[in-house]
Design a protein around this motif. Structure first.
Motif, short mmCIF file in Angstrom:
data_model
loop_
_atom_site.label_atom_id
_atom_site.label_comp_id
_atom_site.label_asym_id
_atom_site.label_seq_id
_atom_site.Cartn_x
_atom_site.Cartn_y
_atom_site.Cartn_z
N LEU A 223 99.29 21.86 76.66
CA LEU A 223 100.05 21.34 77.80
C LEU A 223 99.10 20.72 78.82
CD1 LEU A 223 102.82 23.90 78.76
CD2 LEU A 223 103.04 21.43 78.70
N ALA A 224 98.00 21.45 79.12
CA ALA A 224 97.01 20.92 80.06
C ALA A 224 96.46 19.61 79.52
CB ALA A 224 95.88 21.93 80.24
N PHE A 225 96.19 19.59 78.21
CA PHE A 225 95.65 18.39 77.57
C PHE A 225 96.64 17.22 77.72
CE2 PHE A 225 95.04 15.68 73.86
CZ PHE A 225 93.66 15.49 73.85
N SER B 35 83.76 12.88 84.53
CA SER B 35 84.69 12.03 83.76
C SER B 35 85.89 12.82 83.24
CB SER B 35 83.93 11.40 82.60
OG SER B 35 84.80 11.17 81.53
N LEU B 36 87.07 12.24 83.42
CA LEU B 36 88.28 12.91 82.93
C LEU B 36 88.40 12.80 81.41
CD1 LEU B 36 91.00 12.14 85.62
CD2 LEU B 36 89.80 14.27 85.17
N LEU B 42 86.40 18.17 76.16
CA LEU B 42 86.04 19.58 76.28
C LEU B 42 87.23 20.50 76.05
CD1 LEU B 42 83.54 19.42 79.29
CD2 LEU B 42 83.01 19.93 76.90
N LEU B 43 88.41 20.05 76.43
CA LEU B 43 89.61 20.87 76.18
C LEU B 43 89.80 21.03 74.66
CD1 LEU B 43 92.19 19.65 78.87
CD2 LEU B 43 91.02 21.84 78.78
N VAL B 44 89.54 19.93 73.93
CA VAL B 44 89.65 20.02 72.46
C VAL B 44 88.61 20.99 71.91
CG1 VAL B 44 89.45 18.72 70.31
CG2 VAL B 44 90.62 17.71 72.26
N LEU B 64 82.61 30.62 73.21
CA LEU B 64 83.64 30.43 74.24
C LEU B 64 82.98 30.07 75.56
CD1 LEU B 64 86.24 33.31 73.80
CD2 LEU B 64 86.59 30.87 73.51
N ALA B 65 81.87 30.75 75.84
CA ALA B 65 81.23 30.56 77.14
C ALA B 65 80.74 29.13 77.32
CB ALA B 65 80.07 31.54 77.29
N LEU B 66 80.20 28.52 76.22
CA LEU B 66 79.64 27.17 76.37
C LEU B 66 80.67 26.13 76.80
CD1 LEU B 66 76.90 26.79 73.61
CD2 LEU B 66 76.65 27.02 76.09
N PRO B 67 81.77 25.97 76.06
CA PRO B 67 82.76 24.98 76.52
C PRO B 67 83.32 25.31 77.91
CG PRO B 67 83.55 26.12 74.55
CD PRO B 67 82.14 26.53 74.75
#
Ligand code: HEM
Lengths: 270, 346
Positions: A223-225, B35-36, B42-44, B64-67
């Motif tokens: 959702l955030a994505f 940058s968006l 990064l979300l991916v 987990l910590a890195l991203p």
């Protein structure tokens, strides 16, 4: 139990009639909206009675078995869609997209076993209602979004362009589905928070990457994505509609798939 | 509307912020970091990391910590440079609350404690756990925590489905006043930041009086494996204090204590005996009986229960709740403001 199931059947017949009339209405470019509203509301009323009777008999809400979870979700999704149907008359034709999704759930409901399950002691708390309530609003908002997204995609594919011509243009529909997504994010966030608070005391930890937790979190991230993608690339309404479908599908699998294939304590889902 | 004047001001400051430094200078670097598109990437990556964390416990720390660190840097750079945050205060609060949550979770991971303990009915917890798992900087005062287990009740629905657990516990509060409470399931006992939860682990404990050939007599209980989980293996090896020869203890009773056919409650058997095996020797003791072992005399005093507890310590919990609340309220506020400004079909 017989009585509950008969009333549930009657409710489903009313839902199906309302749904079919709405689809036929779109196809024939008629507007039987009052009739549809009447059938769907009658269905909801009967469904409420059926759930209420079962609740009184078992002394717990519909939160344990697949049958109960499907039933209470058909109910809450119906409430969400009826609210949208009633309050936003311009998108009533989205019923042609939404009702078939609900038909699938109703079919699944009728095939599932109506036997009872064990109500675990950790469920005896108002947190159950808060957590599940949030999840239901989340899925309800997604259902309205997917109805709108479906119309955008159908029109984009050249299907029913004229049938859906009373609906606002794609840009407006896109804005509406975005707003639904925004509401969904708020309630998905609330669901995760209330779930974590409950898990802390029910299981002694607020997060443990159990399958349902993990998949809910991934749904939240998606959702955030999706919302970020909108502000970053300003995609076309069609692309956004695909994103809405992706979030809905992931949410759906999370709520109705994961709890029933996993072995973790997080059993009853929505 | 106030936001319009803000946005005008923000727009006016934009060229300066873009700076004459150009993309190679520090501001340019910060802007690239903000940058968006990077956020999306990064979300991916985070999504993939979560799937890995889900597969295996080993993947729950640095992958987990890195991203998450990268996302925080990305976000902080955006907070510093992106005018959207200056125009939309609630959005800023929301994103900062996300960073706060992240920092709190990290702090929690470094200072948490998780553990288990078992207490015989009537015994007092003296600060020692059976198993412990703690963050490297855990600094709670567990050694000073005391509470007594005063017994429990558990109801079972037909089919041996566990109902409510009610465990009475007693302790002395900060003012020296004796206190008592019933805990169980989702009601933990909270002492000095530690939460003690009853667990599904509980069982029987034969109580023995041990009279060694040399040394002082001791009264103590031996915890048998959890009941009814290990219904058929109510036996345990045990070495009396100061002795060199282990004994093997088994609880025997004929009654059906928890009948799956109907509702039931956890209780002690009315008639039971305890089998003691030591080397070639095998005796069956009823309450009051004793057996002479190589290092002393063992007398069966009776039978009681033990309760297993899970302990959890994480000082960040109330702060996490506060940051989550701030996040969700500001998110709601952001959207409310945005949507109230214009109808969707305008
Ligand atoms: C970690 C890196 C992140 C950065 C750098 C970032 C940055 C931004 C920026 C600059 C905006 C404003 C866009 C605009 O209005 O022009 C925004 C909006 C938003 N962000 Fe983030 N964000 C991040 C993570 C997240 C996460 C994890 C969420 C989780 C839900 C999130 C949710 C949102 C939402 C809901 C909006 C509002 C979208 C809208 O109003 O249309 N962001 N973000």
């Amino acid at each position: 139990m017989e009585r509950e199931l008969q009333i549930l059947w009657a409710a489903i017949v009313a839902y199906v009639l309302g749904g079919v009339i709405s689809i036929v209405g779109v196809v024939l470019k008629k507007h039987p909206e009052r009739t549809v509203l009447g059938f769907l509301s009658t269905g909801l009323l009967l469904h409420t009675v059926s759930i209420g009777l079962r609740w009184a008999r078992l002394e717990h809400g519909p939160f344990i078995t697949l049958f109960e979870i499907l039933s209470s979700n058909v109910w809450s999704l119906m409430v969400a869609f009826l609210l949208a149907y009633w309050r936003i008359p311009r998108i009533r034709a989205t019923a042609a997209v939404v009702m078939p999704i609900l038909f699938v759930m109703m079919g699944w409901l009728m095939l599932s076993h109506p036997g009872e399950g064990h109500f675990p002691p950790t469920y005896r708390t108002p947190r159950l209602f808060i957590h599940i309530g949030m999840a239901k609003v989340f899925m309800g908002a997604m259902l309205v979004a997917i109805g709108v997204a479906g119309v955008i995609l159908l029109r984009g594919a050249g299907i029913g362009v004229r049938k859906f011509d009373r609906l606002p243009e794609d840009k407006r529909l896109d804005e509406l589905s975005f707003r639904c997504l925004a509401i969904a994010l708020v309630f998905d966030t609330l669901m995760l928070i209330t779930g974590a608070i409950w898990a802390q005391d029910a299981w002694g930890r607020y997060w443990a990457w159990d399958p349902l937790e993990t998949w809910s979190f991934i749904t939240w991230l998606l959702l955030a994505f999706a919302l970020h993608l909108r502000v970053t690339f300003k995609p076309s309404p069609k692309r956004n509609a695909w994103l809405v479908i992706a979030v809905f599908v992931l949410g759906f699998i999370t709520f109705f798939g994961v709890p029933f294939i996993s072995e973790s304590p997080h059993k009853g889902a929505v | 509307m106030p936001s319009t004047s803000h946005s005008l001001k923000a727009a006016a400051s934009l060229p300066a912020a873009h700076g004459l430094t150009g993309p190679a200078g520090p501001t340019g670097l910060l802007r690239s970091l903000a940058s968006l598109r990077l956020t999306l990437g990064l979300l991916v990556v985070l999504g993939a990391a979560i799937l890995m964390a889900y597969q295996s416990e080993e993947w729950r720390s640095w992958p987990l910590a890195l991203p998450l660190l990268a996302l925080s840097a990305n976000l902080l750079a955006a907070v510093a440079t992106n005018n959207a945050f200056r125009r939309q205060l609630p959005l800023l609060v929301f994103h900062l609350a996300l960073v706060a949550l992240l920092l709190l979770v990290a702090a929690g991971r470094l200072t948490y404690l998780k553990g288990t303990l078992e207490l015989t009915r009537g015994a007092t917890f003296e600060g020692r756990l059976t198993t412990t798992d703690a963050g490297p900087f855990h600094a709670g005062d567990l050694a000073a925590v005391r509470f007594a287990n005063q017994g429990f009740t558990i109801d079972y629905a037909p089919g041996l489905l566990r109902g409510d657990t009610r465990n009475t516990v007693a302790w002395t509060d900060g003012d020296g006043q004796p206190r008592q409470a019933v805990i169980g399931d989702q009601e933990p006992l909270k002492l000095k930041g530690y939460r003690f939860y009853t667990s599904f682990n509980k069982g029987f404990a034969p109580v023995f009086l041990w009279l060694p050939n040399q040394g002082e007599r001791r009264l103590g209980a031996v915890h048998l494996p959890a009941y009814p989980l290990n219904e058929l293996t109510q036996a345990q090896a045990w070495t009396p204090p100061g002795s060199r020869s282990p004994v093997w203890i088994m609880l025997q009773f004929d009654e059906k204590l928890l009948d799956p056919a109907g509702p039931a409650a956890f209780r002690l058997p009315e008639k039971y005996s305890v089998v003691i095996r030591s080397g070639e020797q095998r005796v069956e003791l009823s309450p009051g009986d004793f057996v002479d072992l190589p290092d002393g005399r063992l007398k069966l005093d009776g039978l009681t229960t033990w309760m297993g507890y899970n302990v959890f310590y994480d000082w960040t919990l109330p702060w996490l709740a506060a940051a989550s609340l701030a996040a969700v309220l500001s998110l709601g506020w952001h959207f409310w403001r945005k949507f109230a400004a214009k109808p969707w079909d305008a």
